[in-house]
Design an enzyme around this catalytic site. Sequence first.
Site, short mmCIF file in Angstrom:
data_model
loop_
_atom_site.label_atom_id
_atom_site.label_comp_id
_atom_site.label_asym_id
_atom_site.label_seq_id
_atom_site.Cartn_x
_atom_site.Cartn_y
_atom_site.Cartn_z
N TYR A 1 21.77 -26.69 -23.33
CA TYR A 1 22.06 -25.65 -24.32
C TYR A 1 23.37 -25.96 -25.07
CZ TYR A 1 21.47 -21.11 -26.50
OH TYR A 1 21.25 -20.11 -27.41
N HIS B 1 30.96 -18.06 -27.39
CA HIS B 1 30.24 -17.49 -26.24
C HIS B 1 30.34 -18.44 -25.06
CE1 HIS B 1 27.43 -14.47 -28.49
NE2 HIS B 1 28.68 -14.36 -28.85
N LYS C 1 18.25 -25.53 -31.19
CA LYS C 1 18.60 -26.94 -31.36
C LYS C 1 18.46 -27.47 -32.79
CE LYS C 1 20.12 -27.41 -27.70
NZ LYS C 1 21.54 -27.63 -27.60
N TYR D 1 18.01 -13.63 -23.80
CA TYR D 1 16.66 -14.18 -23.92
C TYR D 1 15.79 -13.45 -22.90
CZ TYR D 1 18.37 -18.29 -26.53
OH TYR D 1 18.92 -19.14 -27.47
N PRO E 1 12.46 -22.47 -32.18
CA PRO E 1 13.86 -22.01 -32.21
C PRO E 1 14.44 -21.57 -30.86
CG PRO E 1 12.42 -20.34 -33.15
CD PRO E 1 11.57 -21.53 -32.89
C1 PHB Z 1 19.85 -16.85 -34.01
O1 PHB Z 1 20.87 -16.18 -33.84
O2 PHB Z 1 19.29 -16.91 -35.13
C2 PHB Z 1 19.28 -17.59 -32.88
C3 PHB Z 1 19.96 -17.66 -31.68
C4 PHB Z 1 19.42 -18.34 -30.61
C5 PHB Z 1 18.19 -18.96 -30.74
C6 PHB Z 1 17.50 -18.91 -31.93
C7 PHB Z 1 18.04 -18.22 -33.01
O3 PHB Z 1 17.67 -19.61 -29.68
#
Ligand code: PHB
Length: 390
Positions: free
Chosen positions: A384, A73, A296, A201, A292
Amino acid sequence: MSRTQVGIVGAGPAGLTLGHLLHREGIESVILEARSRDYVEARLRAGVLEHDVAELFDRAGVGARMRREGLVHTGVELQSGPERHRLAFDELTGKTIVVYGQTEVVKDLIAARLESGRPLRFGVSDVSLHDLDGDRPAIRYAHEGDEHELACDVVAGCDGFHGVSRASIPTGVLQEFRREYPYGWLGILAAVAPSHDELIYARGERGFALLSMRSPELSRLYLQCAPDEDLGAWSDDRIWAELQERLGVDGWTLHEGPILEKGVTPMRSFVVEPMQWGRLFLAGDAAHIVPPTGAKGLNLAIRDVHVLADALVAWYRDGDHAPLDGYSETCLRRVWRAEHFSWWMTTMLHRDPEGDPFDVRLQQSQLRHLRTSTAAATALAENYVGVERA
Ligand code: PHB
Ligand code: APR
């Protein structure tokens, strides 16, 4: 009594990666895991690899399937109410991320371990650590009905947040830092093609939501919920309806499909200092937890054991113990960068049930700043994809 150079407690990403990096340098280890192989390989966890972590797996010879099946990505979408804005990581930082499930990482590492012929014991119990403050620490454990004692040069505590390693350090040695959040995540894995080709997000009045994925056929989605949310109150229809509300924007469709798994994840920030006592070195979730939101947790675990493996190589090969002495300090710089980033992403994107309109305006302003300022966007992107120097 048997003996090894490095006794590793826990076969999560931290323990398995450490064992693998050491093996490549000709250093012996024994990995002890409480659960079964099936359990460890099925556990649904995180899914985003930082640029440099993906490269570390390549260099260590365990990146082939990740490169074939992982999804590269080049950015993510941030959504505030009905507005979506893309952050182009490649343009802002020159780096990308790889979406590849932790479950798959663990399978690849177990396969590499088995191929190496080095010991990996599943289903061990009654693990206890001894003489950690001397120069010959030992691990006692039970396996297949027998009691064992393993003498080691050092012990790596890679046994996660609830493991025995951190708890084996005498009271008063460690300083604990923690933050609890008044929310959790309800996560699903669904048999439907991801409705977008990058992560979304989303912040909104009804709370946070995240669209992620595991493969071109599997979507992974999350909804902010109460920390003690009752999953029984969430039918599949209710979950999809809530995701539609929180992620929906005009001209875009969130595709629904059968839900294969669902669960509630608590959110916390936690760090212990130092990450070492005597001959015991803590790594990964055993030493620190992040919420989460910044993806990280897995990356930090891999970075810790990379530092530890290099330090052990310097010690065994050159008798240089400075890198081992500096292990905790080196790791904690990155850990605290990630703690701040994860806390910031979390508080910027979640609805605080005890918050007021002032908090909401701050979140909106912060998100607007990310849309209008390249400097602000670059700061997020750099964290990130993984900061180079922590
Ligand atoms: C996930 O795909 O499980 C995932 C992706 C991004 C995050 C947290 C979990 O910030
Ligand atoms: N003895 C042996 N093994 C143990 C013990 C014990 N007493 N206690 C726990 N374990 C095992 C667990 O069963 C687990 O397999 O230690 C392993 C720890 O693995 P993880 O919890 O995956 O931790 P870590 O390797 O540090 O990886 C961190 O996992 O929780 C996610 O988000 C987190 O992605 C991050 C990653």
